[in-house]
Enzyme design. Structure first.
Site, short mmCIF file in Angstrom:
data_model
loop_
_atom_site.label_atom_id
_atom_site.label_comp_id
_atom_site.label_asym_id
_atom_site.label_seq_id
_atom_site.Cartn_x
_atom_site.Cartn_y
_atom_site.Cartn_z
N TRP A 41 1.28 5.61 -2.42
CA TRP A 41 0.79 6.19 -2.85
C TRP A 41 1.72 6.71 -3.86
O TRP A 41 1.55 7.04 -5.25
CB TRP A 41 0.38 8.22 -2.43
CG TRP A 41 -0.81 8.48 -1.58
CD1 TRP A 41 -2.03 8.24 -1.34
CD2 TRP A 41 -1.82 9.29 -1.92
NE1 TRP A 41 -3.14 8.01 -1.37
CE2 TRP A 41 -2.54 9.15 -1.41
CE3 TRP A 41 -1.23 10.56 -3.45
CZ2 TRP A 41 -3.90 10.45 -1.72
CZ3 TRP A 41 -2.33 12.07 -3.74
CH2 TRP A 41 -3.62 11.64 -2.84
N TYR B 254 0.69 -1.22 -0.10
CA TYR B 254 -0.14 -0.16 -0.09
C TYR B 254 0.73 1.00 0.13
O TYR B 254 1.96 1.40 0.66
CB TYR B 254 -0.91 0.37 1.42
CG TYR B 254 -1.78 0.99 1.57
CD1 TYR B 254 -3.39 1.17 0.47
CD2 TYR B 254 -1.70 2.11 1.75
CE1 TYR B 254 -3.89 2.13 0.46
CE2 TYR B 254 -2.19 3.66 2.12
CZ TYR B 254 -3.74 3.51 1.43
OH TYR B 254 -4.36 4.21 1.62
N1 LIG Z 1 -0.89 18.37 2.51
C1 LIG Z 1 -1.18 17.11 2.42
N2 LIG Z 1 -2.95 16.52 1.95
C2 LIG Z 1 -2.86 15.67 1.93
C3 LIG Z 1 -2.37 14.59 2.34
C4 LIG Z 1 -0.75 14.65 3.38
O1 LIG Z 1 -0.45 13.68 3.16
N3 LIG Z 1 -0.29 16.20 3.12
N4 LIG Z 1 -2.89 13.63 2.31
C5 LIG Z 1 -4.23 13.41 1.22
C6 LIG Z 1 -4.43 11.96 1.05
S1 LIG Z 1 -3.50 10.37 1.26
C7 LIG Z 1 -5.88 11.69 2.10
S2 LIG Z 1 -6.66 10.13 2.77
C8 LIG Z 1 -6.79 13.01 2.49
C9 LIG Z 1 -6.82 12.47 3.79
O2 LIG Z 1 -7.86 13.42 4.41
P1 LIG Z 1 -8.47 14.18 5.60
O3 LIG Z 1 -9.16 12.73 6.36
O4 LIG Z 1 -9.64 15.10 6.04
O5 LIG Z 1 -7.29 14.33 6.10
P2 LIG Z 1 -6.67 14.57 7.74
O6 LIG Z 1 -5.55 15.95 8.01
O7 LIG Z 1 -6.55 13.82 7.95
O8 LIG Z 1 -8.09 15.36 8.62
C10 LIG Z 1 -8.62 17.24 8.44
C11 LIG Z 1 -8.81 17.81 9.77
O9 LIG Z 1 -10.38 17.22 10.55
C12 LIG Z 1 -10.32 17.46 11.79
N5 LIG Z 1 -10.09 16.04 12.50
C13 LIG Z 1 -10.01 15.10 12.98
N6 LIG Z 1 -10.48 14.21 13.48
C14 LIG Z 1 -11.50 15.03 13.89
C15 LIG Z 1 -12.76 14.44 14.78
O10 LIG Z 1 -12.96 13.63 15.41
N7 LIG Z 1 -13.66 15.38 14.26
C16 LIG Z 1 -14.04 16.63 13.83
N8 LIG Z 1 -15.07 17.42 13.20
N9 LIG Z 1 -12.86 16.55 13.31
C17 LIG Z 1 -12.31 16.36 13.21
C18 LIG Z 1 -8.88 17.76 11.84
O11 LIG Z 1 -8.59 18.77 12.07
C19 LIG Z 1 -7.94 17.52 10.71
O12 LIG Z 1 -7.12 18.58 10.88
O13 LIG Z 1 -5.51 14.10 2.55
C20 LIG Z 1 -5.11 14.76 1.57
N10 LIG Z 1 -4.06 15.38 1.47
N1 LIG Z 2 -1.88 8.28 12.06
C1 LIG Z 2 -2.12 8.75 10.85
N2 LIG Z 2 -1.49 7.27 10.63
C2 LIG Z 2 -1.43 7.99 9.02
C3 LIG Z 2 -2.80 8.64 8.29
C4 LIG Z 2 -3.60 9.57 9.29
O1 LIG Z 2 -4.23 10.54 9.11
N3 LIG Z 2 -2.71 9.37 10.64
N4 LIG Z 2 -3.23 8.72 6.77
C5 LIG Z 2 -3.28 7.74 6.96
C6 LIG Z 2 -3.04 7.88 4.90
S1 LIG Z 2 -4.75 8.18 4.60
C7 LIG Z 2 -2.46 7.16 3.96
S2 LIG Z 2 -3.58 7.25 2.04
C8 LIG Z 2 -0.95 6.37 4.11
C9 LIG Z 2 -0.31 7.10 3.75
O2 LIG Z 2 0.81 6.08 3.85
P1 LIG Z 2 1.25 6.38 2.29
O3 LIG Z 2 1.39 6.19 0.91
O4 LIG Z 2 2.44 4.29 2.56
O5 LIG Z 2 2.69 7.29 2.87
P2 LIG Z 2 3.56 8.29 1.33
O6 LIG Z 2 4.50 8.34 2.23
O7 LIG Z 2 3.62 8.69 1.00
O8 LIG Z 2 5.01 7.26 0.58
C10 LIG Z 2 5.11 6.53 -0.65
C11 LIG Z 2 6.38 6.18 -0.89
O9 LIG Z 2 6.60 5.60 -1.99
C12 LIG Z 2 8.19 6.75 -2.12
N5 LIG Z 2 8.08 6.41 -3.29
C13 LIG Z 2 7.14 7.47 -4.53
N6 LIG Z 2 7.44 7.16 -5.43
C14 LIG Z 2 8.13 6.10 -5.85
C15 LIG Z 2 8.57 5.45 -7.29
O10 LIG Z 2 8.30 5.90 -8.51
N7 LIG Z 2 8.78 3.91 -7.25
C16 LIG Z 2 9.40 3.78 -5.52
N8 LIG Z 2 9.77 2.38 -5.69
N9 LIG Z 2 8.76 4.21 -4.91
C17 LIG Z 2 8.19 5.55 -4.22
C18 LIG Z 2 8.09 7.53 -1.40
O11 LIG Z 2 9.47 7.81 -1.41
C19 LIG Z 2 7.30 7.36 -0.08
O12 LIG Z 2 8.35 6.61 1.02
O13 LIG Z 2 -1.24 7.18 5.37
C20 LIG Z 2 -1.89 6.62 6.72
N10 LIG Z 2 -0.99 6.67 7.77
MO LIG Z 3 -4.63 8.70 2.54
#
Ligand SMILES: Nc1nc2c(c(=O)[nH]1)N[C@H]1C(S)=C(S)[C@@H](COP(=O)(O)OP(=O)(O)OC[C@H]3O[C@@H](n4cnc5c(=O)[nH]c(N)nc54)[C@H](O)[C@@H]3O)O[C@H]1N2
Ligand SMILES: Nc1nc2c(c(=O)[nH]1)N[C@H]1C(S)=C(S)[C@@H](COP(=O)(O)OP(=O)(O)OC[C@H]3O[C@@H](n4cnc5c(=O)[nH]c(N)nc54)[C@H](O)[C@@H]3O)O[C@H]1N2
Ligand SMILES: [Mo]
Length: 783
Positions: free
Chosen positions: A113, A111
């Protein structure tokens, strides 16, 4: 390579770059991006960082003793090898595992991104390769919205449509009087879209709706979860208590006769049971005030406001990334049904506005070119967030969405394009789980924590070092992504690595079909273009596209109103639920008998919030939000300049209300220890009144830097050492990593240096004897 200029695409935006063939010498935002961001500056600054993996490496113990469980995985030096040698070793190991144990013993879920780019998509490459060898154990669902993916099919008959046909921003601006946004509508998160975004426009979307009279209420513990453009009213409940708030809104709607009875009778099942339960259990605003700390009066007024005009209830994905995360999402649907607005323009419910750029925007009308994956003959899977459980419990049984399943016995783990030591919870436990397999292979451009916990580490190119094309789903612009520089060190494309392994394993033709990377790009594009038939007018041939650098694809027609056909005629157009209707009570879910996800949504206490002397909540009074980082995507480019500029003395910032800091004698910039009974980490205090009292925010993504004496302690600030590895519920077994409870105190010891900013210790092979040098004498490389 020579000096070039070019345009490039990342998950967080497009940019123009000038290069000297080795480095990017200037990076400027994509000319057509109305709201560009600083994250584009992480790329160039990370490219030549010391943590780039310069060549293939093998863990010393694996090289000496061969495959096997390894308690010291993650704590041993690596031996540099040349490509031929390492590919021979890996091919032999893959052969051994497939011959003796089959694909059933290979975990290829991988898993993550990865990066933008349709052909070099790391997971797609891995899955195609493993399918050529006999398949692999896969993972299902996401960390993003794993609970939603399982729950919504039971409640409204599907998940995809809610996302892909979300009420459009245009429709909101035209029809919606009130947007009630649980979790806010986050500009930091809308910087992203999986696959890329060329034009960011969330702020102008909000400003436009606001200008046309839409009002916003942002319900979130953090004020800047909704940008100023929305001019939102801020309601700040305790995190994880939205369910109680929603039940109280339901109570008001019932007791003040504001429910659309015609709608719930015609379009829903189970409303009477739900309503009776809400009344019987006394889910009043006063009851909810004690749990949420939102005044009862404000809850009452909110319920009345919601019943007054056209209301859109939206729930960010974060709300379901928590224990019992199914409940608030389910309740959002229930409230929208009680208001009778599902299927009306600008009304009803939504999921994830602002969670990425996509919800509410239009994607391309046509599918995109992609690499065929082949067929996976192995049917075994795990829900994605059960990775540590699987490795620690081979053969162990568990429930998932009404099925009884058991964990496979995994011998080899292959990760390509993800970072489990970023994304998983309870990292010390994950580390234990990672000692179990016989071999762990990781392809990575960087020495991430996952690479450091592998046996075989293969250096891969960054996107700026290879040719590709890419596009996200929020704006239909297909961009060429020509290589801007030469690869760093000896890194190779994932595709090249798999081709060379395939050659050694006798599946070269099956994997490559005789094409090199550029031939694949041409082939995928032309085949896709041909496949569009009459829809391809205006889409040039590959050569023309490649030299033009971009092609605007036709966008989907404006979104239909979500569930409009169902609303028009529920008998003719039933939902794909067992009843064909919206299931306020699900007989299917009730029949599973899960205590942590009953037949209709309800308030369920969680260990984190329970009162009681020995509870975590009492001992660790601060509620930690581990949300997505503003300065990067997850862990990607944490060593980049922009990400590092947000740290204080190299520690991840922890946002904290000044009153909570004062109570603990803490000031801006102080280094603190954040701790609970699961683990601890260092972080740096940032005072902010935008964070509700008793809440602290420590975003994810700081590279895990375990104390060698105690892997439960991260010296850098990764919140996943503090969060239990528990599922949302038995129903969806999804990631619940958003929240935990902690205490914070000043860190008084000498500040330890981070080790993740340099490569791990390297052991040099003693060539003549073929034995590895004594690890004691291994040098710690810093170049
Ligand atoms: N800059 C940036 N943008 C991203 C990502 C990133 O790593 N960096 N990751 C991307 C990915 S993979 C995903 S899945 C999305 C995730 O998108 P989300 O899941 O919506 O993102 P979060 O930043 O975890 O949460 C958004 C806000 O929800 C609020 N929140 C948390 N818990 C609660 C709660 O229990 N109740 C309420 N009311 N609010 C709460 C927090 O204050 C938080 O800042 O973001 C995407 N966008
Ligand atoms: N506590 C907590 N944990 C969370 C979350 C949270 O809200 N709270 N959010 C969750 C969510 S929504 C998500 S989506 C996950 C994200 O978790 P991940 O998607 O696993 O996080 P990334 O840091 O995007 O990891 C991608 C990795 O791929 C590598 N990569 C990039 N390009 C390439 C390529 O071309 N080839 C190879 N071989 N590698 C490459 C990057 O260097 C990086 O290390 O985290 C989750 N974890
Ligand atoms: Mo995510």
């Amino acid at each position: 390579m020579s000096r070039t200029r070019g345009t490039h695409l990342t998950h967080w935006g497009a940019f123009h770059a000038e290069t000297d063939g080795v480095r990017l010498t200037s990076v400027t935002p994509y000319v057509d991006d109305p709201e560009p961001n600083e994250l584009i500056h992480n790329v160039a600054s990370a490219q030549h960082h010391p943590t780039r993996i310069d060549r293939p490496y093998v863990r010393l113990g694996w090289l000496r003793r061969g495959p096997g469980s390894a308690p010291r995985r993650g704590a041993e030096p690596f031996v540099p090898l040349d490509w031929d040698r390492v590919l021979d070793l890996l091919a032999a190991e893959l052969r051994r595992v497939y011959d003796h144990h089959g694909g059933q013993a290979v975990f290829g879920g991988s898993y993550g991104w990865a990066s933008a780019g349709r052909f070099h998509h790391a997971l797609g490459q891995l899955h195609r390769f493993l399918n050529c060898l006999g398949g692999y154990v896969r993972s299902v669902g996401t960390y993003s919205y794993g609970a939603s993916e399982v729950l919504l099919p039971h409640v409204v008959g599907g998940f995809d449509e809610v996302l892909s046909n979300a009420t459009s921003w245009d429709s909101i601006a035209t029809h919606t009087d009130l947007v009630v946004a649980f979790g806010g509508i986050s500009a930091k998160n809308a910087m992203m879209s999986s696959g890329g975004v060329a034009r960011h426009q969330l702020r102008s979307r909000l400003a436009q709706a606001r200008a046309r009279g839409t009002r916003f209420v942002s319900i979130s513990p953090i004020r800047d979860d909704t940008p100023d453009e929305a001019n939102a009213e801020w309601i700040a409940p305790r995190p994880g208590t939205d369910t109680a708030l929603m039940l109280a809104v339901a109570h008001v709607l019932i007791s003040e006769n504001l429910v659309d009875h015609g709608f719930v009778e015609r379009y829903c099942t189970g409303y009477p049971e739900f309503a009776a339960d809400v009344l019987a259990k006394g889910r009043t605003p006063e009851w909810a005030e004690r749990i949420t700390e939102v005044p009862a009066h404000r809850i009452r007024v909110l319920a009345r406001q919601m019943a007054t005009g056209r209301t859109l209830i939206t729930v960010s994905w974060s709300l379901q990334r928590a224990r019992h995360g199914e409940q608030p999402l389910w309740l959002a649907v229930v409230l929208a049904a009680m208001l009778g607005q599902i299927g009306l323009p600008g009304g009803g419910f939504g999921h994830g506005y602002g969670s990425t750029a996509y919800p509410g925007e239009r994607s391309a009308a046509v599918h995109l070119p992609s690499l065929p994956q082949g067929r996976n003959p192995i049917s075994t899977f795990i829900p994605v967030a059960r990775i540590a459980d699987m490795l620690l419990n081979p053969g162990g049984e568990y429930e998932f969405n009404g099925e009884r399943l058991s964990y496979p016995d995994i011998r080899l783990v292959y990760w390509c394009g993800g970072n489990p030591f970023h994304h998983h919870q309870d990292l010390a436990r994950l580390r234990r789980a990672f000692t179990r397999p016989e071999t762990i292979v990781v392809h990575e451009p960087f020495w991430t924590s996952t690479a450091r916990h592998a046996d075989i580490v293969l250096p891969t190119t960054m996107t700026i070092e290879r040719d590709d094309f890419g596009m996200g789903n929020a704006d239909p612009l297909l961009l060429a992504m020509p290589a801007l520089t030469a690869p760093v060190g000896l890194s190779r494309n994932d595709y090249t690595i798999f081709s060379q392994l395939a050659d050694r394993l006798g599946v070269h033709t099956a994997f490559t079909e005789g094409r090199d990377a550029m031939e694949w790009l041409t082939h995928l594009y032309e085949e896709w273009r041909d496949g569009l038939g009459g829809d391809n007018s205006g889409i040039p041939r590959f050569a023309e596209f490649w030299s033009a650098g971009a092609v605007a694809l036709p966008p989907k027609p404006p979104h239909r109103v979500l569930f409009d056909a169902f609303r028009a005629d529920p008998e003719q157009n039933p939902l794909r639920t067992p009843s064909g209707r919206i299931e306020i009570h699900s007989a299917t879910i009730a029949s599973f008998g899960y205590e942590d996800c009953p037949g209709h949504p309800d308030w369920l206490e969680t260990a984190e919030l329970q009162a009681g002397e020995s509870s975590r909540a009492e001992r660790y009074p601060l509620h930690l939000l581990a949300n997505q980082p503003k300065s990067r995507l997850h862990s990607q480019f944490d060593v980049g300049d922009h990400s590092r500029s947000t740290k204080i003395r190299d520690r991840e910032p922890l946002r904290m209300h000044p009153a909570d800091a004062a109570r603990r004698g803490l000031a801006e910039g102080d280094i603190v220890r954040v701790f609970n009974d699961i683990g601890s980490c260092l972080a740096a205090v940032r005072l902010s009144e935008l964070v509700r009292p008793a809440v602290v925010q420590l975003s994810t993504g700081a590279w895990y830097d375990p104390d060698p004496a105690d892997p439960r302690l991260c010296r850098h600030g990764n919140p996943n050492v503090l969060i239990a590895d528990l599922p949302t519920s038995t129903l969806s077994q999804a990631c619940s990593g958003g929240h935990t409870k902690v205490e914070v105190e000043r860190f008084t010891g000498p500040l330890p240096e981070l080790t993740v900013l340099a490569p791990p210790p390297i052991a040099l092979l003693d060539k003549p004897s073929g034995k590895a040098a004594d690890p004691v004498n291994s040098r710690h490389r810093t170049d």
